[in-house]
Design a protein around this motif. Structure first.
Motif, PDB file in Angstrom:
ATOM      1  N   LEU A 187      -1.392   3.900  13.245  1.00 54.29           N
ATOM      2  CA  LEU A 187      -2.811   3.554  13.114  1.00 54.29           C
ATOM      3  C   LEU A 187      -3.168   2.334  13.961  1.00 54.29           C
ATOM      4  CD1 LEU A 187      -3.335   4.057   9.272  1.00 54.29           C
ATOM      5  CD2 LEU A 187      -3.893   5.646  11.122  1.00 54.29           C
ATOM      6  N   LYS A 188      -2.125   1.555  14.303  1.00 53.93           N
ATOM      7  CA  LYS A 188      -2.284   0.389  15.183  1.00 53.93           C
ATOM      8  C   LYS A 188      -3.330  -0.602  14.665  1.00 53.93           C
ATOM      9  CE  LYS A 188      -0.786   2.951  19.274  1.00 53.93           C
ATOM     10  NZ  LYS A 188       0.590   2.460  19.114  1.00 53.93           N
ATOM     11  N   LYS A 189      -3.355  -0.764  13.364  1.00 52.47           N
ATOM     12  CA  LYS A 189      -4.249  -1.715  12.712  1.00 52.47           C
ATOM     13  C   LYS A 189      -3.535  -2.311  11.502  1.00 52.47           C
ATOM     14  CE  LYS A 189      -8.507  -1.678  14.570  1.00 52.47           C
ATOM     15  NZ  LYS A 189      -9.315  -2.892  14.865  1.00 52.47           N
ATOM     16  N   PRO A 190      -3.834  -3.565  11.144  1.00 58.69           N
ATOM     17  CA  PRO A 190      -3.342  -4.076   9.866  1.00 58.69           C
ATOM     18  C   PRO A 190      -3.921  -3.244   8.723  1.00 58.69           C
ATOM     19  CG  PRO A 190      -4.287  -5.838  11.219  1.00 58.69           C
ATOM     20  CD  PRO A 190      -4.647  -4.548  11.872  1.00 58.69           C
ATOM     21  N   ILE A 191      -3.159  -3.095   7.646  1.00 51.56           N
ATOM     22  CA  ILE A 191      -3.536  -2.161   6.584  1.00 51.56           C
ATOM     23  C   ILE A 191      -3.507  -2.851   5.232  1.00 51.56           C
ATOM     24  CG2 ILE A 191      -2.826  -0.056   5.362  1.00 51.56           C
ATOM     25  CD1 ILE A 191      -1.630   0.889   8.061  1.00 51.56           C
ATOM     26  N   ILE A 192      -4.503  -2.563   4.399  1.00 47.92           N
ATOM     27  CA  ILE A 192      -4.504  -2.945   2.981  1.00 47.92           C
ATOM     28  C   ILE A 192      -4.406  -1.663   2.174  1.00 47.92           C
ATOM     29  CG2 ILE A 192      -5.770  -4.041   1.104  1.00 47.92           C
ATOM     30  CD1 ILE A 192      -7.358  -5.530   3.327  1.00 47.92           C
ATOM     31  N   ILE A 193      -3.391  -1.574   1.321  1.00 47.80           N
ATOM     32  CA  ILE A 193      -3.225  -0.421   0.439  1.00 47.80           C
ATOM     33  C   ILE A 193      -3.659  -0.836  -0.963  1.00 47.80           C
ATOM     34  CG2 ILE A 193      -1.573   1.183  -0.592  1.00 47.80           C
ATOM     35  CD1 ILE A 193       0.097   0.877   1.967  1.00 47.80           C
ATOM     36  N   THR A 194      -4.678  -0.182  -1.494  1.00 48.25           N
ATOM     37  CA  THR A 194      -5.186  -0.521  -2.817  1.00 48.25           C
ATOM     38  C   THR A 194      -4.964   0.629  -3.792  1.00 48.25           C
ATOM     39  OG1 THR A 194      -7.425   0.255  -2.285  1.00 48.25           O
ATOM     40  CG2 THR A 194      -6.941  -2.065  -1.883  1.00 48.25           C
ATOM     41  N   GLY A 195      -4.732   0.274  -5.037  1.00 48.93           N
ATOM     42  CA  GLY A 195      -4.530   1.272  -6.082  1.00 48.93           C
ATOM     43  C   GLY A 195      -4.516   0.587  -7.435  1.00 48.93           C
ATOM     44  N   THR A 196      -4.799   1.328  -8.479  1.00 51.55           N
ATOM     45  CA  THR A 196      -4.817   0.769  -9.828  1.00 51.55           C
ATOM     46  C   THR A 196      -3.408   0.422 -10.283  1.00 51.55           C
ATOM     47  OG1 THR A 196      -4.702   3.001 -10.740  1.00 51.55           O
ATOM     48  CG2 THR A 196      -6.893   2.036 -10.478  1.00 51.55           C
ATOM     49  N   GLY A 197      -3.299  -0.310 -11.394  1.00 50.86           N
ATOM     50  CA  GLY A 197      -1.996  -0.679 -11.923  1.00 50.86           C
ATOM     51  C   GLY A 197      -1.153   0.543 -12.241  1.00 50.86           C
ATOM     52  N   GLY A 198       0.078   0.546 -11.763  1.00 50.80           N
ATOM     53  CA  GLY A 198       0.975   1.669 -12.031  1.00 50.80           C
ATOM     54  C   GLY A 198       0.838   2.829 -11.083  1.00 50.80           C
ATOM     55  N   SER A 199       0.015   2.669 -10.032  1.00 51.15           N
ATOM     56  CA  SER A 199      -0.193   3.781  -9.094  1.00 51.15           C
ATOM     57  C   SER A 199       0.920   3.897  -8.066  1.00 51.15           C
ATOM     58  CB  SER A 199      -1.542   3.626  -8.375  1.00 51.15           C
ATOM     59  OG  SER A 199      -1.571   2.409  -7.644  1.00 51.15           O
ATOM     60  N   GLY A 200       1.850   2.936  -8.064  1.00 50.17           N
ATOM     61  CA  GLY A 200       3.019   3.052  -7.204  1.00 50.17           C
ATOM     62  C   GLY A 200       2.959   2.251  -5.919  1.00 50.17           C
ATOM     63  N   LYS A 201       2.048   1.260  -5.848  1.00 49.57           N
ATOM     64  CA  LYS A 201       1.891   0.487  -4.608  1.00 49.57           C
ATOM     65  C   LYS A 201       3.164  -0.272  -4.249  1.00 49.57           C
ATOM     66  CE  LYS A 201      -1.426  -1.992  -6.269  1.00 49.57           C
ATOM     67  NZ  LYS A 201      -1.422  -1.450  -7.631  1.00 49.57           N
ATOM     68  N   SER A 202       3.722  -1.006  -5.235  1.00 49.80           N
ATOM     69  CA  SER A 202       4.899  -1.827  -4.954  1.00 49.80           C
ATOM     70  C   SER A 202       6.104  -0.962  -4.616  1.00 49.80           C
ATOM     71  CB  SER A 202       5.218  -2.729  -6.148  1.00 49.80           C
ATOM     72  OG  SER A 202       4.200  -3.695  -6.323  1.00 49.80           O
ATOM     73  N   THR A 203       6.288   0.130  -5.353  1.00 44.79           N
ATOM     74  CA  THR A 203       7.400   1.035  -5.056  1.00 44.79           C
ATOM     75  C   THR A 203       7.233   1.639  -3.667  1.00 44.79           C
ATOM     76  OG1 THR A 203       7.626   1.563  -7.405  1.00 44.79           O
ATOM     77  CG2 THR A 203       8.678   3.057  -5.845  1.00 44.79           C
ATOM     78  N   PHE A 204       5.995   1.981  -3.335  1.00 36.23           N
ATOM     79  CA  PHE A 204       5.715   2.529  -1.999  1.00 36.23           C
ATOM     80  C   PHE A 204       6.051   1.517  -0.915  1.00 36.23           C
ATOM     81  CE2 PHE A 204       2.426   3.291   1.395  1.00 36.23           C
ATOM     82  CZ  PHE A 204       3.059   4.395   1.942  1.00 36.23           C
ATOM     83  N   LEU A 205       5.718   0.251  -1.143  1.00 39.77           N
ATOM     84  CA  LEU A 205       6.000  -0.769  -0.142  1.00 39.77           C
ATOM     85  C   LEU A 205       7.512  -0.955   0.026  1.00 39.77           C
ATOM     86  CD1 LEU A 205       4.006  -2.426   1.585  1.00 39.77           C
ATOM     87  CD2 LEU A 205       4.523  -4.386   0.124  1.00 39.77           C
ATOM     88  N   LYS A 206       8.251  -0.872  -1.076  1.00 38.79           N
ATOM     89  CA  LYS A 206       9.713  -0.957  -0.980  1.00 38.79           C
ATOM     90  C   LYS A 206      10.265   0.258  -0.226  1.00 38.79           C
ATOM     91  CE  LYS A 206       9.937  -3.560  -5.288  1.00 38.79           C
ATOM     92  NZ  LYS A 206      10.220  -3.509  -6.736  1.00 38.79           N
ATOM     93  N   TYR A 207       9.663   1.409  -0.485  1.00 33.94           N
ATOM     94  CA  TYR A 207      10.061   2.615   0.254  1.00 33.94           C
ATOM     95  C   TYR A 207       9.813   2.430   1.749  1.00 33.94           C
ATOM     96  CZ  TYR A 207       9.442   7.247   2.310  1.00 33.94           C
ATOM     97  OH  TYR A 207       9.495   8.339   3.139  1.00 33.94           O
ATOM     98  N   LEU A 208       8.659   1.838   2.102  1.00 37.27           N
ATOM     99  CA  LEU A 208       8.356   1.592   3.516  1.00 37.27           C
ATOM    100  C   LEU A 208       9.362   0.624   4.128  1.00 37.27           C
ATOM    101  CD1 LEU A 208       4.458   1.257   3.568  1.00 37.27           C
ATOM    102  CD2 LEU A 208       5.844   3.244   4.200  1.00 37.27           C
TER     103      LEU A 208
END
Length: 600
Positions: free
Chosen positions: A97-118
């Motif tokens: 995407l060649k842009k800085p990214i903000i990933i938003t989601g409600t509590g428990g939606s898996g944001k932190s786990t996704f970031l660890k996966y990345l």
């Protein structure tokens, strides 16, 4: 990482970046370059090995005793915004995407786990060096982000000046993975947000991915793309259940229930990975599925409080022998204390201090060490990672804070509602409290808010140009003109944030969004593209994204367009209908009560 030689991959990453890292250090050394080069390679290798070990496995609400590989139970999530949709994206999909990214989601939606996966995926598939930072640690250290990264990388061992990082980052060989922006206090979030925005521009060759809950206003982050987490589909929910290390018969029965009608009737629970996991535990222990969110958390707490061993049919022994109601009282008081301090993790001293205060509030006394052990082992409310303790999930803090609010005295309820309203846009505390006691929340928050709202905009039964102009001027800052020629109203991060105070406009918007959620007011854009605006009616060059309200609404055609097409007009109508119906219901209840007293 499973079936992959992570040490080999890390060595390849360091080799690919060695010359660039070394070149950045040349301005700060005069001799012994080979020694410096070797120490640099070792420093970055040790860092990558450390974060790979730390984040490749984790304890969760299901896996409480033994860390499990993230790649074993991770169910890929989808991301979307108004322009694109990414299905099960990997790191390269985001880098493209060649842009800085903000990933938003409600509590428990898996944001932190996704970031660890990345993080793990970046080590596997890129030659860039990932920098993984939990932003709450930056605030705890009272540090700038750059200084914290310098400390985290332990570059002091190499004896390089701090501006070495400036030149190293300028080469563009790094991926910044910044987790939990929403966990910061308002004052620090303002300061750190400005720094993140600045360094993303200064080091534009690097990649930036930040996670946060929705509701934060990221308009001032000029270069960032916001992507939202897509709720789990039925197929993904089933796939996640199959991945979990759980009793096979219970999983199969649970999946059958999902496939019949349970997913459709409880979609909001099963679309969220955390709630889905907790629901599996409650299903095992009670075989009942609550229909409301606050009842779900109540049942989940009891299921965890009386949690059975995964392979046996006996209750885990407790050291405190607290009955469930006393355990709930202590957790409610403890959660209120930590919620007001905006803390979800604590060192040993902080934990003991907060629990001692909580026991006083709950009028209960027990051995503090036994209580901590029970919270970790028997009640499953906290997790321990080394010397740090944290909630099993932040949403439990919000649930118990809501419990405290509902049980508090009327005077304390009014004070707490004022405090909780500051986070109405980013957590579910008031939403849970409404589920437990809707009358109290309506009388003490929603009716007064809507009444003042109506008076402020001068609403007399019809939304005309004068009313809409006043509404826009009082509650918003700009007309936000998107790339697809979609127009809406927006609020900037108020100047008050610099003083650690939530701005009045942000507060009003947060409460309004809470009301929209509670009463299910439709905020979907119309499918017929009626929200597409003709750029000719904008009062400034249409290349500009934000037009100040004071400038924009001098243009009569623009006001006319908003009155005819805008989502804001439609929501405003629904809010005024709601205010009228709540006032009528309140008046009717008062009449019935007075009549009851007269006839007694």
């Amino acid at each position: 990482m499973e079936n992959i030689d992570s040490n080999k991959l890390i060595a390849e990453i360091i080799t690919a970046n060695a010359e660039s890292l070394f070149d950045s250090s040349k301005n700060f050394i005069s001799d012994k370059s080979n020694q410096i080069k070797a120490r640099l390679k070792r420093t970055f290798s040790e860092y990558l090995e450390g974060i790979e070990r730390k984040y490749s496995s984790t304890k969760t609400i299901i896996y409480r005793d033994t860390p499990q590989s993230i790649k074993h139970f991770y169910e890929p999530i989808d991301l979307f915004n108004d322009r694109l949709r990414l299905e099960s994206p990997k790191i390269q999909d985001l880098l493209d995407l060649k842009k800085p990214i903000i990933i938003t989601g409600t509590g428990g939606s898996g944001k932190s786990t996704f970031l660890k996966y990345l993080l793990l995926n970046s080590i596997e598939s890129t030659k860039k060096i990932p920098i993984f930072i939990e932003l709450r640690d930056v605030e705890k250290n009272e540090s700038t982000l750059i200084d914290f990264i310098h400390k985290t990388l332990q570059l002091r061992k190499v004896n390089l000046e701090s501006n070495y990082l400036d030149q190293a980052f300028d080469k563009g060989n790094f991926i910044f993975l910044l987790d939990g922006f929403d966990e910061l206090s308002p004052l620090f979030a303002q300061e750190l947000g400005n720094e993140i925005d600045l360094i993303s521009q200064s080091y534009s060759k690097c990649d930036f991915i930040v996670t946060s809950r929705p509701g934060q206003d990221f308009i001032s982050w000029t270069n960032f793309i916001e992507l939202r987490t897509e709720p789990l589909t039925l197929e993904k929910a089933i796939s996640l259940v199959k991945r979990l290390n759980f009793d096979l018969e219970i999983k199969n029965n649970f999946i059958q229930e999902l496939e019949s009608n349970l997913y459709d009737s409880h979609r909001s629970f099963f679309e969220n990975p955390l709630l889905l996991s907790i629901m599996l535990i409650t299903y095992r222990d009670s075989a009942s599925i609550p229909s409301e969110l606050h009842n779900f958390y109540s049942l989940a707490f009891e299921a965890l409080y009386y949690r059975h061993d995964a392979s046996k049919s006996f209750k885990r022994p407790t050291l405190t022998n607290l009955p469930v109601n006393k355990g709930k009282d202590i957790m409610s008081a403890f959660s209120l204390i930590t919620y007001l301090k905006t803390q979800t993790s604590f060192n040993n001293h902080e934990l003991k201090d907060y629990l001692n205060k909580a026991m006083k509030l709950a009028d209960c006394n027990c051995d503090i060490k036994d209580l901590i052990t029970d919270l970790l082992r028997a009640f499953c409310m906290l997790l321990q990672d080394g010397t740090v303790y944290e909630y099993t999930h932040r949403s439990f803090q919000e649930y118990f804070s809501a419990c405290y609010l509902v049980a508090a005295s009327e005077k304390n309820q009014i004070q707490l509602i004022k405090e909780f309203s500051k986070k109405a846009d980013t957590d579910i505390t008031l939403q849970l409290a409404f589920g437990m006691n809707p009358k109290m929340i309506e009388e003490k928050l929603i009716i007064p808010f809507l009444t003042e709202f109506k008076e402020n905009i001068g609403f007399k039964g019809k939304i005309n140009k004068t009313v809409f102009r006043k509404f826009a001027r009082l509650y918003f800052d700009d007309v936000d003109y998107h790339q697809k020629k979609l127009a809406g109203l927006s609020v900037k991060r108020g100047e008050e944030r610099k003083k650690g105070i939530v701005s009045e406009k942000s507060l009003n918007l947060g409460i309004t969004r809470l009301i929209i959620r509670i009463y299910n007011i439709n905020t979907e854009l119309e499918p017929n593209n009626s929200n597409v605006i003709n750029p000719d009616i904008l009062p400034v060059n249409n290349k500009e994204r934000l037009v100040p309200i004071s400038t924009a609404f001098k243009e009569i055609k623009l006001v006319d367009w908003f009155l005819e097409h805008s989502l804001e007009k439609r929501v405003l109508e629904e809010l005024m209908k709601l205010e009228k119906s709540l006032q009528e219901k309140n008046d009717k209840n008062s009449e019935l009560f007075e009549s009851l007293l007269e006839n007694n």
